[in-house]
Design a protein around this motif. Structure first.
Motif, PDB file in Angstrom:
ATOM      1  N   UNK A 150       2.020   1.624   3.964  1.00 21.05           N
ATOM      2  CA  UNK A 150       3.132   2.364   4.581  1.00 21.05           C
ATOM      3  C   UNK A 150       3.184   3.958   3.753  1.00 21.05           C
ATOM      4  N   UNK A 151       2.568   4.109   2.861  1.00 23.46           N
ATOM      5  CA  UNK A 151       2.200   5.495   2.299  1.00 23.46           C
ATOM      6  C   UNK A 151       1.368   6.264   3.107  1.00 23.46           C
ATOM      7  N   UNK A 152       0.131   5.663   3.495  1.00 22.27           N
ATOM      8  CA  UNK A 152      -0.874   6.107   4.206  1.00 22.27           C
ATOM      9  C   UNK A 152      -0.796   6.297   5.541  1.00 22.27           C
ATOM     10  N   UNK A 153      -0.103   5.233   6.105  1.00 17.66           N
ATOM     11  CA  UNK A 153       0.174   5.226   7.578  1.00 17.66           C
ATOM     12  C   UNK A 153      -1.128   5.463   8.270  1.00 17.66           C
ATOM     13  N   UNK A 154      -2.142   4.318   8.322  1.00 18.89           N
ATOM     14  CA  UNK A 154      -3.485   4.585   8.667  1.00 18.89           C
ATOM     15  C   UNK A 154      -3.578   4.359  10.148  1.00 18.89           C
ATOM     16  N   UNK A 198      -7.093  11.835  11.560  1.00 22.17           N
ATOM     17  CA  UNK A 198      -7.156  10.459  11.764  1.00 22.17           C
ATOM     18  C   UNK A 198      -7.212   9.889  10.373  1.00 22.17           C
ATOM     19  N   UNK A 199      -6.489   8.796  10.109  1.00 27.15           N
ATOM     20  CA  UNK A 199      -6.570   8.513   8.565  1.00 27.15           C
ATOM     21  C   UNK A 199      -6.962   6.900   8.898  1.00 27.15           C
ATOM     22  N   UNK A 200      -7.961   6.724   7.946  1.00 28.97           N
ATOM     23  CA  UNK A 200      -8.764   5.339   7.910  1.00 28.97           C
ATOM     24  C   UNK A 200      -8.332   4.771   6.465  1.00 28.97           C
ATOM     25  N   UNK A 201      -8.171   3.589   6.469  1.00 28.80           N
ATOM     26  CA  UNK A 201      -7.903   2.826   5.124  1.00 28.80           C
ATOM     27  C   UNK A 201      -9.009   1.829   4.923  1.00 28.80           C
ATOM     28  N   UNK A 202      -9.688   2.054   4.058  1.00 25.15           N
ATOM     29  CA  UNK A 202     -10.786   1.192   3.499  1.00 25.15           C
ATOM     30  C   UNK A 202     -10.431   0.200   2.715  1.00 25.15           C
ATOM     31  N   UNK A 203     -10.788  -1.307   3.066  1.00 25.22           N
ATOM     32  CA  UNK A 203     -10.438  -2.215   2.002  1.00 25.22           C
ATOM     33  C   UNK A 203     -11.720  -3.077   1.659  1.00 25.22           C
TER      34      UNK A 203
END
Length: 265
Positions: free
Chosen positions: A70-74, A16-21
């Motif tokens: 696009x590269x992470x696809x979170x 499960x991928x999380x993108x943090x901003x």
């Protein structure tokens, strides 16, 4: 950069991928805390991709999102921000919607021979101490009210853009208005609160404007309401950073609670 942050990550199909901003508070977020809390809840391995960077405002976060999503696809996007958008806007001479370093870059490009001196000054504790004291005397109340109101509009417009981007990509997104020491009521935070009191007026006004706006379906929570109402002690080291991991454990739980409430039926 994207290659520095996201290379050499071991990801399985079940991860499960999380993108943090966000800015510096998000940049310093210990990924293990988020990964552990979310993994226990969803019963899957979790990987955090941290695209936050110190000094960022929300427009820079929007750019970071467009570059790496696009590269992470979170599977989930978490946004922790708010302070820089208000603090930078109340600095005399700053153009709304730009970054606080824009004038520095302009000077370096126009007078490149001056760049080494600019770098030395920016990294001088003495110079920044004097500059900080000078700024405290230039925070006019009427100017703050006007610029905070305008900065809030820029912030909200960009937040809506980020939310629409996530919705278009079918990615759940959670926005958290970051903790600010001015909302703390504990004795342990008194030193940091007093040191940065000159910023308090603008940030409190800006955060209250943001928090009171109609969220229009946004998954949004203001962490400062919790801090203020429950008199939480997060061990602030300055206005937005922490001395230890207590603040990050609180934020991780806060993010997870928001995710559950907004997206888990």
């Amino acid at each position: 950069s994207e290659s520095k942050v996201f290379n050499n990550q071991i990801i399985t199909e079940n991860t499960f991928k999380i993108l943090l901003l966000g800015a510096s508070t998000a940049e310093a977020f210990n990924s293990d805390i988020l990964e552990s809390d979310f993994s226990r809840f969803i019963n899957r391995p979790v990987k955090v991709f941290n695209a936050a960077s110190g000094g960022f405002n929300i427009r820079q976060e929007a750019i970071a999102l467009s570059l790496v999503a696009e590269s992470v696809k979170p599977d989930l996007i978490l946004v922790l921000d708010g302070a820089n958008d208000i603090i930078h806007a109340t600095r005399p001479g700053t153009i709304l919607g730009t970054t606080y370093v824009d004038r520095t870059y302009q000077l370096m490009l126009q007078k490149p021979w001056f760049s080494p001196f600019v770098y030395l000054l920016q990294n001088s504790q003495l110079f920044n101490g004097v500059l900080s004291k000078t700024k405290r005397n230039t925070y006019d109340s009427a100017m703050i009210d006007s610029r905070v109101a305008d900065a809030t509009v820029v912030y909200l417009q960009t937040r809506d853009f980020i939310n629409l981007y996530a919705k278009g990509a079918n990615i759940p997104i959670v926005f958290i208005l970051q903790p600010f020491v001015g909302f703390s009521r504990t004795d342990n935070d008194a030193a940091a609160r007093n040191l940065y009191k000159y910023r308090e007026n603008g940030v409190l006004k800006g955060f209250k404007l943001i928090s009171n706006m109609d969220t229009n379906g946004l998954c949004f929570l203001d962490s400062n309401r919790e801090i203020e109402n429950k008199k939480l002690n997060l061990h602030f080291s300055d206005d937005v950073h922490f001395k230890d991991l207590i603040g990050y454990h609180f934020l991780s739980t806060f993010f997870l609670t928001a995710y559950k409430n907004c997206f888990i039926k």
